[in-house]
Write an enzyme that holds these catalytic residues in place. Structure first.
Site, short mmCIF file in Angstrom:
data_model
loop_
_atom_site.label_atom_id
_atom_site.label_comp_id
_atom_site.label_asym_id
_atom_site.label_seq_id
_atom_site.Cartn_x
_atom_site.Cartn_y
_atom_site.Cartn_z
N CYS A 2 8.18 -14.76 -3.50
CA CYS A 2 8.68 -15.86 -4.30
C CYS A 2 8.81 -15.40 -5.76
CB CYS A 2 7.80 -17.10 -4.28
SG CYS A 2 7.61 -17.80 -2.65
N ARG A 27 12.15 -10.74 -4.49
CA ARG A 27 10.83 -11.28 -4.13
C ARG A 27 10.92 -12.30 -3.00
NH1 ARG A 27 7.05 -10.24 -8.10
NH2 ARG A 27 5.79 -11.96 -7.33
N TRP A 73 10.15 -17.04 -0.59
CA TRP A 73 9.85 -16.28 0.64
C TRP A 73 8.90 -17.19 1.41
CZ3 TRP A 73 5.62 -14.23 3.22
CH2 TRP A 73 5.92 -13.27 4.20
N ASN A 99 4.18 -19.76 -6.66
CA ASN A 99 4.22 -18.49 -5.94
C ASN A 99 2.79 -18.19 -5.50
OD1 ASN A 99 4.36 -15.07 -7.19
ND2 ASN A 99 4.45 -15.78 -5.12
N GLY A 100 2.60 -18.08 -4.18
CA GLY A 100 1.25 -17.80 -3.68
C GLY A 100 0.97 -18.65 -2.45
N GLU A 484 7.36 7.28 7.47
CA GLU A 484 8.17 6.66 6.43
C GLU A 484 9.63 6.53 6.87
OE1 GLU A 484 7.61 4.98 3.92
OE2 GLU A 484 9.33 5.16 2.60
N LYS A 488 11.58 2.97 7.13
CA LYS A 488 12.83 2.70 6.40
C LYS A 488 13.91 2.22 7.36
CE LYS A 488 11.70 2.52 3.14
NZ LYS A 488 10.57 2.85 2.33
N GLU A 491 13.28 -1.36 8.57
CA GLU A 491 13.49 -2.37 7.52
C GLU A 491 14.97 -2.64 7.27
OE1 GLU A 491 10.45 -2.18 3.97
OE2 GLU A 491 11.23 -0.19 4.38
N HIS A 507 1.28 12.39 24.70
CA HIS A 507 0.22 11.48 25.13
C HIS A 507 0.73 10.05 25.29
CE1 HIS A 507 -2.61 14.74 24.56
NE2 HIS A 507 -1.98 14.98 23.42
N LYS A 606 9.96 -7.90 -1.70
CA LYS A 606 9.49 -6.64 -2.26
C LYS A 606 8.03 -6.68 -2.68
CE LYS A 606 10.79 -2.74 -4.87
NZ LYS A 606 10.71 -1.92 -3.65
C1 F6R Z 1 8.64 -0.46 2.32
C2 F6R Z 1 8.01 -1.17 1.23
C3 F6R Z 1 6.68 -1.78 1.46
C4 F6R Z 1 5.78 -1.54 0.25
C5 F6R Z 1 4.46 -2.32 0.42
C6 F6R Z 1 3.50 -2.05 -0.71
O1 F6R Z 1 9.91 0.01 1.99
O2 F6R Z 1 8.56 -1.28 0.17
O3 F6R Z 1 6.10 -1.30 2.63
O4 F6R Z 1 5.54 -0.18 0.12
O5 F6R Z 1 4.73 -3.68 0.50
O6 F6R Z 1 4.03 -2.46 -1.93
P1 F6R Z 1 3.47 -1.93 -3.31
O7 F6R Z 1 3.71 -0.47 -3.35
O8 F6R Z 1 4.26 -2.67 -4.34
O9 F6R Z 1 2.02 -2.25 -3.34
#
Ligand code: F6R
Length: 611
Positions: A2, A27, A73, A99-100, A484, A488, A491, A507, A606
């Site tokens: 949010c 957000r 969100w 927000n929260g 990773e 990616k 997502e 395994h 994010k």
């Molecule tokens: C993946 C991504 C998330 C963040 C995670 C931690 O692309 O962006 O997995 O890495 O939410 O966020 P931060 O680094 O802001 O604590």
């Protein structure tokens, strides 16, 4: 999670709030809304992205000198117009954004329902607003005092901002666990979840701390603690330019940020690494070098991509510094009652510096006596402020929801720390030390080389975009990169993907291999290379398609693999800074080929400021 924006001053509030919401959309983008106060309080809200709200308001009279806005969100209640913020109080006179999460909203809601209140939405936010108004009216107190009383009962995380029709010259805001920045203009104030909606108006900001309340008028900012005592606002100068948060000619922020990596890594090394002189200078490390040298254990804490950076750092710290290392998901660590001993150093890794799980995990560990070292991107963020020492990653604002440049910058900082510490502890020979820092200095140019493969990766993405599943395999330093790469792709393209240590494949996951399953090998040359070649043969024998990220001139892998993307040769420990880049591009181009919104993938936000 949010985004909230508010304005009070002499300008038109709506355009400022709207632009701010667009900047904060990373957000959350389930619904958006604004409340504007021009004698009467008017609230507009709409399910969907900010653009939909904007479209629905064309032609309306939006004149107001104060207002609050929100991009959501969803947590409590599905995305809908009804559940969108701002919410309106029963009297119609108050509007609030939040927000929260209010964890104890259910008993409070019950009490209010017993008093006859009827709720319009399914949100926890509306419960808090009704609760505040109930105190405001029945206790004949000021709104400020009503907010203070109400918040004493609240369990959870929040930033709230209230607009009161009876007091058009005042906004009331409060924070616990979610971020709030206030920009100070000339007879005007800007409030937002981060500085991006503020920077084009003022560079002077105040970061609000947990349990603080702000009473904001056009010409005055009053900060108070829960005991109703005034606190002097600490004004910080923003070190950020507007261009950094705009797309600069790229189609998406994600692509821009992938292409910014040579600069991001360079900026991260700048002023720290001097390859000619053979030195690494880092204020946060130099000051605490003895403590770090004597650490009995290093615990790396993070979430998602930042956790992947931590996992790679585990390999690097153990190799270079000969210290036991653990890597922890913050969400598990915070609840697990972990054993923290004197001499433990926690390295917190976070792009946003606001991730709720990481923040609380650190607070708990700090209370148990651990030393907290932050590796954070956003300057002035909550985790940065909670850390006792730290090193910023200097990657610049990352707006694309999927983390890319922040990851390579995190790795760069972690490499710098490990190399410096390993050498200081005498675990690294001078030759190896000089070799590593020389190699690190070459990484920005090598990333530029890797980026030239973007058209090749785009063609691969087009070819494999309809795959149902992907497997990503790697060993050693490239195992976290396999994780990773899979994250990616999930997502951004919504393709199911799993990352695995290549040797673990036998395994279990090998059962998934069938005709044409794309299996991505992160196969730059290292100590395990021959083993990885055998693993690739095993996939080929079962008719899977092998896509490999390889070191240049690796003819053996070229012969086995269906597709290869080559990256320049590098020290095997540092090669992940290169091998991750084609995987970021693969996710980007696959999402693009599928017609998806790569900067705003579904269900994600994010900055995850809720549990
Ligand atoms: C993946 C991504 C998330 C963040 C995670 C931690 O692309 O962006 O997995 O890495 O939410 O966020 P931060 O680094 O802001 O604590």
């Amino acid at each position: 999670m949010c985004g909230i924006v508010a304005y009070i001053g002499n300008q038109e509030a709506y355009p400022i709030i709207l632009k701010g919401l667009q900047r904060l959309e990373y957000r959350g983008y389930d619904s958006a809304g604004v409340a504007l106060l021009d004698q009467k309080l008017t609230i507009y809200k709409k399910k969907g992205k900010v653009a939909e709200l904007e479209g629905s308001l064309i032609g309306k009279n939006l004149h107001a000198k104060s207002g609050i806005g929100h991009t959501r969100w969803a947590t409590h209640g599905e995305p809908s117009d009804r559940n969108a913020h701002p919410h309106r109080s029963p009297s119609g006179k108050l509007a609030m954004v939040h927000n929260g999460i209010i964890e104890n909203y259910a008993p409070i809601k019950k009490e209010l329902q017993n008093k006859g209140y009827v709720f319009e939405s399914d949100t926890d936010t509306e419960v808090l607003l009704y609760f505040i108004e109930d105190i405001y009216q029945n206790d004949a107190t000021s709104l400020e005092e009503a907010v203070r009383i109400a918040l004493k009962r609240i369990i959870g995380a929040y930033v709230i901002i209230l607009l009161d029709e009876a007091h058009p010259d005042t906004l009331i805001a409060a924070r616990k666990g979610s971020p709030l920045v206030i920009g100070i203009g000339k007879n005007e104030h800007f409030l937002a979840s981060d500085a991006s909606p503020i920077i084009e108006y003022t560079k002077e900001v105040v970061y609000i701390n947990d349990y603080e309340m702000a009473i904001v008028k056009p010409d005055e900012l009053i900060l108070k603690n829960p005991g109703n005592e005034r606190i002097t606002p600490f004004i910080t100068k923003l070190d950020m330019e507007l261009a950094a948060i705009e797309k600069g000619g790229y189609e998406h922020f994600m692509l821009k940020e992938i292409f910014e990596q040579p600069t991001a890594v360079f900026d991260c090394l700048r002023g720290r690494l001097d390859a000619k002189a053979g030195t690494i200078r880092m204020g946060g490390i130099d000051k605490h070098l003895d403590l770090l040298k004597e650490a009995k254990r290093i615990i790396l804490v993070g979430c998602g991509t930042s956790w992947h950076a931590g996992l790679l750092a585990e390999y690097v710290f153990e190799e270079l510094c000969r210290v036991p290392v653990e890597v922890e998901y913050a969400s598990e660590f915070r609840y697990r009652n972990p054993v923290i001993n004197p001499g433990d150093v926690i390295i917190a890794i976070s792009q946003s510096g606001e991730t709720a799980d990481t923040l609380v995990a650190l607070e708990n560990a700090k209370n148990q006596g651990a030393f907290i070292f932050g590796v954070v991107n956003v300057v002035g963020s909550s985790i940065a402020r909670l850390s006792q020492a730290g090193a910023y990653t200097h990657a610049g604002p990352e707006i694309g929801v999927a983390s890319t440049k922040a990851f390579t910058a995190q790795l760069t900082v972690l490499y710098l720390i490990a190399i410096k510490l390993g050498y200081a502890k005498g675990c690294l020979s001078r030759d190896r030390y000089l070799h590593l820092i020389g190699e690190l200095a070459l990484i920005p140019d090598k990333i530029s080389e890797v980026l030239k493969s973007a058209p090749e990766v785009a063609a691969l993405a087009e070819k494999y975009k309809d795959a149902r599943d992907f497997l990503f395999l790697g060993r050693g330093y490239n195992f976290p990169i396999a994780l990773e790469g899979a994250l990616k792709l999930k997502e951004i393209s919504y393709i199911h993907a799993e990352g695995y240590p290549a040797a673990e494949m036998k395994h279990g996951p090998i059962a998934l291999v069938e005709d044409n399953l794309p299996v991505v090998f992160v196969a730059t040359k290292d100590a395990y290379h021959d083993k990885l070649i055998s693993n690739a043969q095993e996939i080929k024998a079962r008719k899977g398609n092998v896509l490999a990220i390889i070191s240049e001139n690796d003819t053996v892998f070229q012969d086995i693999a269906d597709e290869t993307i080559a990256v320049p040769a590098a020290d095997e420990m540092l090669a992940p800074l290169l091998s991750v880049v084609p995987l970021q591009l693969l996710a980007y181009y696959t999402g693009l080929a599928k017609g998806l919104d790569v900067d705003k993938p579904r269900n994600l936000a994010k900055s995850v400021t809720v549990e």
